[in-house]
Design a protein around this motif. Structure first.
Motif: not given
Ligand code: AMP
Ligand code: MG
Length: 328
Positions: A25-28, A58-64, A84-91, A296-302
């Motif tokens: 889900p968070w592949s670059d 439009p493409p799908p938005a980020a997970p979460g 958090t869309g499955g995202l870890d704080k550490a990542e 921040n990550v969800m928005v940036a990825r979208t």
């Protein structure tokens, strides 16, 4: 109700995308959605071809993130603002850096191509995190290719015009990323909650907004609309943090306490705007925003995925430059 990303019946392409995403889900390097945008730049003339933009999916938005399905009744009450869309704080830091790098490189192409533009709209209740998201997500973007506009209480000059005038004159030109910190939606949100115009006037605006956004889309401007969703408790904590820290006092606005009393009225106004103004060409993306690092990550990825789907390209190399020498 709301549709989850990638499961909206957009066809096989989306199913495949969802499959790939759920593995990583968070592949670059998410799958490309360039197909829909490629049509828009096919033909490679000097001016963008207009009609294909209206047919962009439009493409799908980020997970979460929850994207509001066009024509469906939507309620923020159904959305967990802590998700958090499955995202870890550490990542999160590395993930944000990776998405910012994608945005930077795609922005350069968008700018060089000079044919389409991207308008990113942020709406949220007070303390919802619009400023912080813009600061974090757009860090490192070439300022020359980006314009951020914050919309406050309209000036007398602006009030003398139609309600869309002040927004339309700030939409991004070709090659640019435009960011609206608050937007034309204020005219069906704060204006409605505070009763600044009669009901029949604000009710008319949903349709006018949809037409305005259709016009922009037809003209080559891709629109991404983010609603940052926080809980009432989270707003209390953020207001208290502003009061407790002298370096945050400047952010504290006593008017926010007055607005907080209208929390429920705002939620109703948000629900209506998100329901009535989610179109196939400019759907609303609801971002769980209690956790700033995940937001921040969800928005940036979208944003990165959308730019990638637009598939901006450097102009064709010019012919006839081979024999040219630069004189001493
Ligand atoms: P802030 O973004 O917190 O600096 O505050 C801007 C203020 O302007 C907010 O209280 C908004 O509700 C208000 N505002 C923005 N657009 C409009 C509008 N179209 N009509 C009335 N108030 C607005
Ligand atoms: Mg404020």
């Amino acid at each position: 109700m709301a549709r989850k990303n990638g499961k909206d019946g957009n066809g096989a392409k989306d199913d495949k995308a969802e499959e790939t995403r759920s593995q990583a889900p968070w592949s670059d390097h998410p799958p490309s959605f360039a197909g829909w945008a490629r049509a828009a730049i096919a033909g490679s003339g000097t001016a963008p071809s207009l009609s294909p933009h209206l047919h962009l999916i439009p493409p799908p938005a980020a997970p979460g993130i929850v994207t509001v399905g066009p024509g469906q009744a939507f309620s923020l009450a159904a959305i967990n603002p802590d998700a958090t869309g499955g995202l870890d704080k550490a990542e999160a830091k590395a993930a944000l850096d990776a998405q910012r790098a994608r945005i930077r490189s795609l922005q350069e192409k968008l700018y060089a191509e000079h044919r389409r533009s991207l308008l990113v709209v942020f709406q949220a209740i007070d303390t919802g995190g619009k400023d912080g998201t813009i600061r974090n997500v757009l860090e490192g973007v070439n300022p020359q290719g980006c314009r951020v506009w914050s919309f406050k209480v309209p000036s007398p000059e602006e009030l003398d015009q139609d309600f869309l005038w002040r927004y339309h004159r700030r939409t991004p030109g070709r090659g640019l990323i435009g960011v609206f910190n608050r937007s034309h939606y204020e005219d069906v949100l704060v204006v409605r909650v505070k009763g600044l115009v009669p009901e029949e006037t604000w009710r008319e605006r949903y349709g006018l907004i949809n037409e305005f956004e259709r016009l922009l889309t037809l003209s080559g401007c891709v629109i991404l609309k983010f609603f940052l969703h926080i809980s009432k408790d989270e707003q209390k904590e953020r207001l208290e943090a502003r009061l407790a820290d002298p370096e945050k006092h400047w952010k504290f606005d006593p008017a926010d306490l007055v607005e907080r009393k209208s929390w429920d009225a705002y939620q109703t106004a948000f629900d209506d705007a998100l329901t009535r103004c989610s179109t196939p060409y400019a759907p609303w993306h609801v971002v769980p925003a209690n956790r700033k690092w995940a937001r921040n990550v969800m928005v940036a990825r979208t944003i990165a995925d959308t730019l990638e789907a637009m598939d901006p390209r450097f102009p064709e190399p010019r012919k006839g430059l081979e024999g040219i020498t630069v004189p001493d």
